[in-house]
Design a protein around this motif. Structure first.
Motif, PDB file in Angstrom:
ATOM      1  N   UNK A  13      -7.504  -6.006  10.823  1.00  0.00           N
ATOM      2  CA  UNK A  13      -6.453  -5.252  10.130  1.00  0.00           C
ATOM      3  C   UNK A  13      -5.022  -5.705  10.418  1.00  0.00           C
ATOM      4  N   UNK A  14      -4.821  -6.592  11.384  1.00  0.00           N
ATOM      5  CA  UNK A  14      -3.473  -6.821  11.888  1.00  0.00           C
ATOM      6  C   UNK A  14      -2.551  -7.592  10.937  1.00  0.00           C
ATOM      7  N   UNK A  15      -3.097  -8.277   9.943  1.00  0.00           N
ATOM      8  CA  UNK A  15      -2.249  -9.033   9.015  1.00  0.00           C
ATOM      9  C   UNK A  15      -2.303  -8.476   7.606  1.00  0.00           C
ATOM     10  N   UNK A  16      -2.700  -7.195   7.475  1.00  0.00           N
ATOM     11  CA  UNK A  16      -2.928  -6.633   6.149  1.00  0.00           C
ATOM     12  C   UNK A  16      -2.093  -5.370   5.931  1.00  0.00           C
ATOM     13  N   UNK A  17      -1.539  -5.258   4.746  1.00  0.00           N
ATOM     14  CA  UNK A  17      -0.803  -4.047   4.378  1.00  0.00           C
ATOM     15  C   UNK A  17      -1.733  -2.852   4.450  1.00  0.00           C
ATOM     16  N   UNK A  18      -1.272  -1.775   5.071  1.00  0.00           N
ATOM     17  CA  UNK A  18      -2.106  -0.600   5.233  1.00  0.00           C
ATOM     18  C   UNK A  18      -3.148  -0.739   6.317  1.00  0.00           C
ATOM     19  N   UNK A  45       0.863  -1.178   0.000  1.00  0.00           N
ATOM     20  CA  UNK A  45       0.000   0.000   0.000  1.00  0.00           C
ATOM     21  C   UNK A  45       0.898   1.225   0.000  1.00  0.00           C
ATOM     22  N   UNK A  46       0.662   2.135  -0.954  1.00  0.00           N
ATOM     23  CA  UNK A  46       1.512   3.315  -1.108  1.00  0.00           C
ATOM     24  C   UNK A  46       0.687   4.580  -0.889  1.00  0.00           C
ATOM     25  N   UNK A  47       1.107   5.385   0.054  1.00  0.00           N
ATOM     26  CA  UNK A  47       0.496   6.686   0.314  1.00  0.00           C
ATOM     27  C   UNK A  47       1.551   7.756   0.073  1.00  0.00           C
ATOM     28  N   UNK A  88      -4.923   6.587  -2.257  1.00  0.00           N
ATOM     29  CA  UNK A  88      -3.624   5.917  -2.193  1.00  0.00           C
ATOM     30  C   UNK A  88      -3.613   4.851  -3.288  1.00  0.00           C
ATOM     31  N   UNK A  89      -2.511   4.136  -3.414  1.00  0.00           N
ATOM     32  CA  UNK A  89      -2.402   3.085  -4.427  1.00  0.00           C
ATOM     33  C   UNK A  89      -2.109   1.744  -3.765  1.00  0.00           C
TER      34      UNK A  89
END
Length: 222
Positions: A155-160, A81-83, A109-110
């Protein structure tokens, strides 16, 4: 069904990627790439958008050493995940998850997923890789919603620190492109790579450069 089509090995611990891959209607087995992603990624010094495919390639190299990879076409993937071109990884703890979700709130974001297919041929490892980028706009969720989502553990195992598919949190307002890419495995990209090894899917591959007509996901059409 040919012998080749029976030889897919998905090297991933992600249940989401396993669920997505079933949509291709190709038999596959599952293993976990013997790699420490965090340690490997410390050696990457290229552009941020290239990290996912680079990591997927390293997963492929590591998986090729496993006995179950023998005579198999191996599928590996990685999502970043890119911000503002900054890589947002998986949260270290709940407070970091809260920080990531607040930074994304109400902003574009991307999400970039790199996919690699590989196979040993005459003792030599052959790899084909590609990546897909999907712009995502997060909705303006509240701090209370963030706290409830973190409490769920999702959310704990996910990018972003988020999963687009979460039915309660529903973090996104809009995506421009491939929904399955944001979940973690763009099937159009994977199908194109599998073609290089003679693996043909049962659906027509979308060639729309905008990437909004995935035959495997209705969400990509929205």
């Amino acid at each position: 069904m040919t012998e080749t089509q029976e030889a897919l090995l998905l090297a991933s611990a992600s249940p989401r990627r396993r669920q997505i891959l079933t949509r291709l209607h190709l038999p596959f087995t599952v293993a976990v790439a013997p790699i420490d992603e965090d340690q490997v990624q410390q050696h990457y010094h290229g552009p941020a958008e290239g990290l996912a495919q680079w990591t997927a390639a390293h997963k492929a190299l590591a998986t090729s050493t496993l006995p179950e990879a023998e005579n198999r076409i191996v599928v590996t993937a990685d999502t970043t995940v890119l911000l503002d071109d900054e890589i947002l990884g998986k949260p270290r703890d709940e407070e970091h998850a809260r920080e990531l979700l607040r930074s994304l709130r109400g902003r574009w974001h991307r999400v970039v997923t790199g996919v690699v297919v590989s196979r040993k041929i005459s003792g030599e490892l052959t790899l084909y890789g590609a990546s897909r980028s999907t712009p995502v706009l997060m909705r303006s969720y509240t701090d209370e919603e963030i706290d409830a989502y973190i409490a769920s553990g999702d959310p704990m195992d996910k990018a972003g620190a988020y999963g687009i598919q979460n039915p309660e949190f529903q973090p996104t307002e809009r995506i421009n492109g491939c929904y399955l890419n944001v979940v973690g495995l763009p099937l159009c990209t994977l199908a194109e790579l599998l073609e290089k090894f003679g693996i043909h899917t049962t659906e027509t591959i979308c060639t729309d450069p905008a990437g909004v007509c995935c035959p495997w996901s209705e969400q990509c059409l929205k």
